[in-house]
Write a protein that holds these residues in place. Structure first.
Motif, PDB file in Angstrom:
ATOM      1  N   PRO A  98       0.812  -1.220   0.000  1.00 20.53           N
ATOM      2  CA  PRO A  98       0.000   0.000   0.000  1.00 20.53           C
ATOM      3  C   PRO A  98       0.848   1.274   0.000  1.00 20.53           C
ATOM      4  O   PRO A  98       1.909   1.323   0.615  1.00 20.53           O
ATOM      5  CB  PRO A  98      -0.797  -0.111   1.303  1.00 20.53           C
ATOM      6  N   THR A  99       0.358   2.275  -0.709  1.00 21.75           N
ATOM      7  CA  THR A  99       0.925   3.615  -0.676  1.00 21.75           C
ATOM      8  C   THR A  99      -0.229   4.579  -0.431  1.00 21.75           C
ATOM      9  O   THR A  99      -1.173   4.635  -1.215  1.00 21.75           O
ATOM     10  CB  THR A  99       1.613   3.964  -2.016  1.00 21.75           C
ATOM     11  N   SER A 100      -0.146   5.314   0.666  1.00 20.34           N
ATOM     12  CA  SER A 100      -1.218   6.235   1.038  1.00 20.34           C
ATOM     13  C   SER A 100      -1.320   7.391   0.057  1.00 20.34           C
ATOM     14  O   SER A 100      -0.322   7.960  -0.364  1.00 20.34           O
ATOM     15  CB  SER A 100      -0.965   6.783   2.443  1.00 20.34           C
ATOM     16  N   VAL A 101      -2.544   7.723  -0.331  1.00 20.46           N
ATOM     17  CA  VAL A 101      -2.808   8.879  -1.179  1.00 20.46           C
ATOM     18  C   VAL A 101      -3.371  10.008  -0.324  1.00 20.46           C
ATOM     19  O   VAL A 101      -2.826  11.095  -0.278  1.00 20.46           O
ATOM     20  CB  VAL A 101      -3.777   8.524  -2.333  1.00 20.46           C
ATOM     21  N   GLY A 135      -2.412   0.381  -4.388  1.00 17.36           N
ATOM     22  CA  GLY A 135      -1.767  -0.888  -4.065  1.00 17.36           C
ATOM     23  C   GLY A 135      -1.058  -1.444  -5.281  1.00 17.36           C
ATOM     24  O   GLY A 135      -1.561  -1.353  -6.399  1.00 17.36           O
ATOM     25  N   SER A 136       0.120  -2.012  -5.054  1.00 14.49           N
ATOM     26  CA  SER A 136       0.858  -2.611  -6.164  1.00 14.49           C
ATOM     27  C   SER A 136       1.514  -3.905  -5.692  1.00 14.49           C
ATOM     28  O   SER A 136       1.825  -4.074  -4.520  1.00 14.49           O
ATOM     29  CB  SER A 136       1.916  -1.649  -6.698  1.00 14.49           C
ATOM     30  N   ALA A 141      -1.609  -3.385 -10.164  1.00 12.57           N
ATOM     31  CA  ALA A 141      -1.748  -2.046  -9.570  1.00 12.57           C
ATOM     32  C   ALA A 141      -3.235  -1.735  -9.488  1.00 12.57           C
ATOM     33  O   ALA A 141      -3.991  -2.012 -10.423  1.00 12.57           O
ATOM     34  CB  ALA A 141      -1.027  -1.002 -10.423  1.00 12.57           C
ATOM     35  N   ASN A 142      -3.639  -1.140  -8.360  1.00 10.65           N
ATOM     36  CA  ASN A 142      -5.040  -0.826  -8.176  1.00 10.65           C
ATOM     37  C   ASN A 142      -5.182   0.369  -7.249  1.00 10.65           C
ATOM     38  O   ASN A 142      -4.250   0.731  -6.536  1.00 10.65           O
ATOM     39  CB  ASN A 142      -5.793  -2.028  -7.604  1.00 10.65           C
ATOM     40  N   TYR A 166     -13.587  -0.365  -1.201  1.00 13.24           N
ATOM     41  CA  TYR A 166     -13.881  -0.195  -2.622  1.00 13.24           C
ATOM     42  C   TYR A 166     -12.568  -0.295  -3.399  1.00 13.24           C
ATOM     43  O   TYR A 166     -11.525   0.135  -2.915  1.00 13.24           O
ATOM     44  CB  TYR A 166     -14.524   1.174  -2.894  1.00 13.24           C
ATOM     45  N   LEU A 167     -12.637  -0.882  -4.590  1.00 17.73           N
ATOM     46  CA  LEU A 167     -11.474  -0.969  -5.447  1.00 17.73           C
ATOM     47  C   LEU A 167     -11.927  -1.003  -6.892  1.00 17.73           C
ATOM     48  O   LEU A 167     -13.099  -1.257  -7.179  1.00 17.73           O
ATOM     49  CB  LEU A 167     -10.646  -2.216  -5.129  1.00 17.73           C
ATOM     50  N   ASP A 168     -10.992  -0.766  -7.782  1.00 17.10           N
ATOM     51  CA  ASP A 168     -11.271  -0.858  -9.215  1.00 17.10           C
ATOM     52  C   ASP A 168     -11.306  -2.342  -9.568  1.00 17.10           C
ATOM     53  O   ASP A 168     -10.296  -3.043  -9.434  1.00 17.10           O
ATOM     54  CB  ASP A 168     -10.174  -0.127  -9.989  1.00 17.10           C
ATOM     55  N   LEU A 169     -12.448  -2.842  -9.991  1.00 13.34           N
ATOM     56  CA  LEU A 169     -12.593  -4.273 -10.238  1.00 13.34           C
ATOM     57  C   LEU A 169     -11.875  -4.765 -11.495  1.00 13.34           C
ATOM     58  O   LEU A 169     -11.575  -5.949 -11.602  1.00 13.34           O
ATOM     59  CB  LEU A 169     -14.072  -4.650 -10.310  1.00 13.34           C
ATOM     60  N   ALA A 170     -11.570  -3.883 -12.455  1.00 14.08           N
ATOM     61  CA  ALA A 170     -10.933  -4.344 -13.702  1.00 14.08           C
ATOM     62  C   ALA A 170      -9.560  -4.980 -13.452  1.00 14.08           C
ATOM     63  O   ALA A 170      -9.314  -6.101 -13.916  1.00 14.08           O
ATOM     64  CB  ALA A 170     -10.846  -3.204 -14.712  1.00 14.08           C
TER      65      ALA A 170
END
Length: 87
Positions: free
Chosen positions: A20-23, A38-39, A49-50, A69-73
């Motif tokens: 994780p990298t905090s935004v 996240g990578s 990467a997401n 929540y996350l990008d499902l793709a």
């Protein structure tokens, strides 16, 4: 406990944990929103990467409820591309 149903099959397809990298972190009373990137690396050597957003309800300094929540793709791409490891 129900989140493990989604996490374990996904994590088993990675060769490294998601880093994780905090935004941004937002807080208002007992609610905290953590936006993070996240990578990691999938078992086939390709990068993963997401982008994630977690909404946490805090009680006594601990997360009592978490909605993620996350990008499902990108998540779905790993699930489709890499089979579950044999047991």
């Amino acid at each position: 406990m129900s989140s493990l149903i989604a996490v374990r099959p996904f994590a088993s397809r990675l060769s490294t944990p998601v880093r994780p990298t905090s935004v941004r972190i937002y807080a208002d009373g007992d609610h905290v929103i953590a936006h993070w990137e996240g990578s990691g690396v999938a078992r086939d050597g390709k990068p993963y990467a997401n982008s994630y957003a977690w909404i946490l309800l805090m009680q006594d300094g601990k997360a009592a409820e978490v909605t993620a929540y996350l990008d499902l793709a990108p998540y779905d791409d790993v699930l489709r591309r890499i089979p579950l490891p044999a047991r």
